[in-house]
Design an enzyme around this catalytic site. Structure first.
Site, PDB file in Angstrom:
ATOM      1  N   GLU A  88       0.885  -1.179   0.000  1.00  0.00           N
ATOM      2  CA  GLU A  88       0.000   0.000   0.000  1.00  0.00           C
ATOM      3  C   GLU A  88       0.911   1.215   0.000  1.00  0.00           C
ATOM      4  O   GLU A  88       1.394   1.647   1.048  1.00  0.00           O
ATOM      5  CB  GLU A  88      -0.870   0.003   1.267  1.00  0.00           C
ATOM      6  CG  GLU A  88      -1.828  -1.165   1.364  1.00  0.00           C
ATOM      7  CD  GLU A  88      -3.034  -1.052   0.446  1.00  0.00           C
ATOM      8  OE1 GLU A  88      -3.184  -0.015  -0.235  1.00  0.00           O
ATOM      9  OE2 GLU A  88      -3.811  -2.001   0.396  1.00  0.00           O
ATOM     10  N   CYS A 145      -2.299   9.266   2.231  1.00  0.00           N
ATOM     11  CA  CYS A 145      -1.962   8.623   0.960  1.00  0.00           C
ATOM     12  C   CYS A 145      -3.003   9.003  -0.084  1.00  0.00           C
ATOM     13  O   CYS A 145      -2.717   9.058  -1.277  1.00  0.00           O
ATOM     14  CB  CYS A 145      -1.888   7.119   1.122  1.00  0.00           C
ATOM     15  SG  CYS A 145      -3.320   6.437   1.966  1.00  0.00           S
TER      16      CYS A 145
HETATM   17  P1  NAD Z   1       8.175   5.416   4.703  1.00  0.00           P
HETATM   18  O1  NAD Z   1       8.240   4.611   3.463  1.00  0.00           O
HETATM   19  O2  NAD Z   1       9.279   6.351   5.000  1.00  0.00           O
HETATM   20  O3  NAD Z   1       8.071   4.428   5.978  1.00  0.00           O
HETATM   21  C1  NAD Z   1       7.009   3.520   6.129  1.00  0.00           C
HETATM   22  C2  NAD Z   1       7.461   2.326   6.957  1.00  0.00           C
HETATM   23  O4  NAD Z   1       8.410   1.576   6.204  1.00  0.00           O
HETATM   24  C3  NAD Z   1       8.154   2.703   8.271  1.00  0.00           C
HETATM   25  O5  NAD Z   1       7.754   1.785   9.253  1.00  0.00           O
HETATM   26  C4  NAD Z   1       9.631   2.529   7.930  1.00  0.00           C
HETATM   27  O6  NAD Z   1      10.436   2.234   9.039  1.00  0.00           O
HETATM   28  C5  NAD Z   1       9.580   1.350   6.968  1.00  0.00           C
HETATM   29  N1  NAD Z   1      10.691   1.272   6.013  1.00  0.00           N
HETATM   30  C6  NAD Z   1      11.317   2.298   5.382  1.00  0.00           C
HETATM   31  N2  NAD Z   1      12.232   1.814   4.519  1.00  0.00           N
HETATM   32  C7  NAD Z   1      12.172   0.464   4.596  1.00  0.00           C
HETATM   33  C8  NAD Z   1      12.854  -0.592   3.944  1.00  0.00           C
HETATM   34  N3  NAD Z   1      13.805  -0.343   3.036  1.00  0.00           N
HETATM   35  N4  NAD Z   1      12.531  -1.858   4.259  1.00  0.00           N
HETATM   36  C9  NAD Z   1      11.565  -2.126   5.160  1.00  0.00           C
HETATM   37  N5  NAD Z   1      10.902  -1.173   5.828  1.00  0.00           N
HETATM   38  C10 NAD Z   1      11.194   0.104   5.547  1.00  0.00           C
HETATM   39  O7  NAD Z   1       6.767   6.186   4.674  1.00  0.00           O
HETATM   40  P2  NAD Z   1       6.202   7.300   5.673  1.00  0.00           P
HETATM   41  O8  NAD Z   1       6.912   8.579   5.447  1.00  0.00           O
HETATM   42  O9  NAD Z   1       6.096   6.748   7.043  1.00  0.00           O
HETATM   43  O10 NAD Z   1       4.690   7.422   5.136  1.00  0.00           O
HETATM   44  C11 NAD Z   1       4.310   8.201   4.039  1.00  0.00           C
HETATM   45  C12 NAD Z   1       4.156   7.373   2.780  1.00  0.00           C
HETATM   46  O11 NAD Z   1       3.287   6.276   3.015  1.00  0.00           O
HETATM   47  C13 NAD Z   1       3.515   8.155   1.645  1.00  0.00           C
HETATM   48  O12 NAD Z   1       4.156   7.827   0.454  1.00  0.00           O
HETATM   49  C14 NAD Z   1       2.075   7.661   1.643  1.00  0.00           C
HETATM   50  O13 NAD Z   1       1.407   7.818   0.410  1.00  0.00           O
HETATM   51  C15 NAD Z   1       2.268   6.228   2.000  1.00  0.00           C
HETATM   52  N6  NAD Z   1       1.059   5.645   2.554  1.00  0.00           N
HETATM   53  C16 NAD Z   1       0.323   4.811   1.764  1.00  0.00           C
HETATM   54  C17 NAD Z   1      -0.870   4.285   2.231  1.00  0.00           C
HETATM   55  C18 NAD Z   1      -1.699   3.388   1.361  1.00  0.00           C
HETATM   56  O14 NAD Z   1      -2.579   2.725   1.906  1.00  0.00           O
HETATM   57  N7  NAD Z   1      -1.489   3.331   0.062  1.00  0.00           N
HETATM   58  C19 NAD Z   1      -1.303   4.579   3.530  1.00  0.00           C
HETATM   59  C20 NAD Z   1      -0.521   5.416   4.326  1.00  0.00           C
HETATM   60  C21 NAD Z   1       0.662   5.949   3.822  1.00  0.00           C
END
Ligand code: NAD
Length: 511
Positions: free
Chosen positions: A265, A299
């Site tokens: 997601e 998102c």
């Molecule tokens: P992010 O990608 O920085 O982090 C999200 C999670 O992933 C955190 O728990 C982080 O520790 C983990 N993470 C980061 N890099 C990783 C890796 N290489 N391997 C495994 N885990 C890793 O995102 P954010 O800044 O917390 O959230 C914002 C983003 O999330 C936006 O792009 C938003 O659109 C998206 N989002 C999508 C949805 C959806 O349902 N489509 C919902 C909420 C947020």
């Protein structure tokens, strides 16, 4: 702000907190890395958590592995009963947990409450579903044979969540995964560990009251390395990851390398189309909510507004007027509609995107400034920029309140082409009162997004529908409809209740 009072009402002691829980016990992480959490509202300290190491994660996996056969052996409706009890606890603590979401993430209190309500809704949904994990039965082509499908749990489900929906996204996954018979390990965003600790504490009481073992719901607070360990482990049957497309690509490749299952997601670049005869009162109100709600950090936030030339000036003027009146400030103050950005990095991304798009020819018509609220937080005025769809910045998801205003001419098909001409495919909507335009928009030639709405904005989905998007949004579906199937494995059974052994397709093989 009475942070400590809210924390203690949720069973959390102030100060340094353990970041690993197996459901009943809490343990300190051994990474040596402390996450110091301050509220985006005014930088007040919330507390510190010692992060987990990859080694800690392996221990959690072992505990979860032992819990799985115990949990899976409990009949699904009884698993549903546990989730029902958790839903009741959430009802009781809705305002406290909603406040903590607001304090830790920065969204306005109403939206914090809304997030907890989503948790309650998905619990209710999961309870009903626990009696409806239906498989099909088929007529066999062979005499005295019966065919059917069964759905079995997968095992360990890993949940990686983002900062912007710190509790609801976990609940969407965990409630469904659990009634399906899986055990869950949650790695929340390192920006929002205290809301995760609160969810786990509330769950702990339910687990204890029902004499359930450790390892059914585990929490492991750590950085991306823990998320990567989760993605890499063959013991994790499904990795459900919510976050940026950058993160999703890293997780997808790691999980695919071991032929595991992932549910992604990821980021969106959501558009609203305002057609020639749209109801502007409805379109403006829902676009403003979609673009500035959660300070543009959903998102599903509306990032592009594609307006028919005949309505363009009117829409532009009304949007600017609405933006000028937005009450910005402390999200716990119920008179405010826009809170802060989560941190300095997000603020930098906001100003950087504005300056980059201006270089490409974008015209900033309102907002885009720092707001002095007297609070030590990243408060900005949401921006509207007249732009072109092909601009580099318009093609990207900037996780901040920037709305690009775009113009289309002629048929709605031109607006649809523009809407779809981005790499992401999460949410979309069209405002039109013409049946033909609405149906075109929803047809296979229409919106290419996972969510396509008519006369409703892009954000604020209900839990009853399947949630997720296409293209770089990752293709996963969570929450309602038949999303539960992602958390189970399908097994096809053919049973021969006769005395002969006919082969399929009539093949003769007599020995
Ligand atoms: P992010 O990608 O920085 O982090 C999200 C999670 O992933 C955190 O728990 C982080 O520790 C983990 N993470 C980061 N890099 C990783 C890796 N290489 N391997 C495994 N885990 C890793 O995102 P954010 O800044 O917390 O959230 C914002 C983003 O999330 C936006 O792009 C938003 O659109 C998206 N989002 C999508 C949805 C959806 O349902 N489509 C919902 C909420 C947020």
């Amino acid at each position: 702000m009475e942070i400590n009072k809210i924390l203690s009402s949720l069973g959390i002691e102030p100060g340094l907190h353990h970041g690993i829980s197996t459901g009943l016990q809490w343990k300190a992480g051994s990474s040596g890395h402390e996450f110091s959490i301050n509220s985006p509202i005014d930088a007040s300290p919330i507390g510190k958590v010692i992060g987990a190491s990859e080694g800690d994660f392996q221990n959690i996996l072992d505990t979860a592995g032992k819990a799985f056969p115990v949990w899976a052996a409990i009949p699904a409706p009884q698993r549903g009963e546990i989730i029902r009890q958790y839903g009741d606890v959430l009802r009781k603590y809705k305002s406290e947990l909603g406040s903590l979401v607001s304090i830790e993430m920065g969204k306005i209190y109403q939206e914090g409450l809304g997030e907890v309500q989503e948790m309650i809704d998905i619990c209710d949904f999961a309870v009903g579903l626990s009696r409806q994990l239906y498989g099909l039965s088929m007529h066999s082509e062979r005499k005295e044979h019966r065919m059917m499908e069964q759905w079995h749990p997968l095992g360990i489900v890993g949940i990686i969540s983002a900062f912007n929906f710190p509790v609801a996204v976990w609940a969407w996954n965990a409630a469904l995964a659990a009634i399906c018979g899986n055990v869950c390990i949650w790695k929340p965003s390192e920006k929002t560990p205290f809301t995760a600790i609160a969810c786990q504490k509330l769950l702990q009481d339910v687990l204890k009251a029902n004499n359930l073992p450790e390892g059914i719901f585990s929490l492991v607070i750590g950085d991306a390395s823990v998320g990567q360990a989760m993605a890499a482990s063959p013991k994790v049957a499904l990795v459900s990851a919510t976050g940026s497309t950058r993160m999703g690509k890293a997780v997808a490749v790691t999980v695919a390398a071991r032929l595991g299952k992932s549910l992604l997601e990821l980021g969106g670049n959501n558009a609203v189309i305002i057609a020639e005869d749209a109801n502007l009162d409805m379109a403006i109100r829902s676009t403003v909510f979609g673009a500035v709600g959660t300070c543009g950090q959903r998102c599903t936030s509306t990032r592009r507004l594609i307006v028919h030339t005949s309505r363009y000036d009117e829409v532009k003027n009304r949007m600017v007027e609405a933006y000028k009146k937005l009450p910005i400030g402390n999200p716990l103050d119920t008179s405010k509609l826009v809170g802060p950005l989560v941190d300095k990095q997000a603020e930098h991304a906001f100003f950087n995107a504005i300056s980059e798009v201006k270089k490409e020819g974008g015209n900033l018509i309102v907002g885009g400034e720092k707001v002095e609220t007297g609070l030590n937080g990243c408060y900005v005025t949401p921006a509207i920029i007249e732009a072109q769809n092909h601009y580099h910045m318009v093609q990207e998801e900037t996780f901040a309140p920037i709305l690009y205003l775009l113009k289309y001419e002629g048929d709605i098909e031109n607006a649809i082409l523009m809407q779809n001409d981005v790499r992401q495919g999460l949410s979309s909507s069209a405002f039109t009162n013409r049946l033909q335009e609405a149906e075109k928009y929803l047809s296979w030639k229409g919106s290419d997004c996972g969510i396509a709405n008519i006369n409703i904005g892009t954000s604020g989905a209900e839990i009853g529908g399947a949630f997720g998007g296409e293209k770089e949004t990752g293709g996963g579906r969570e929450s309602g409809s038949d999303s539960w199937r992602s958390y189970m494995r399908r097994q096809t059974n053919t049973i021969n209740y006769g005395d002969s052994l006919p082969l399929a397709q009539g093949i003769k093989f007599d020995i």
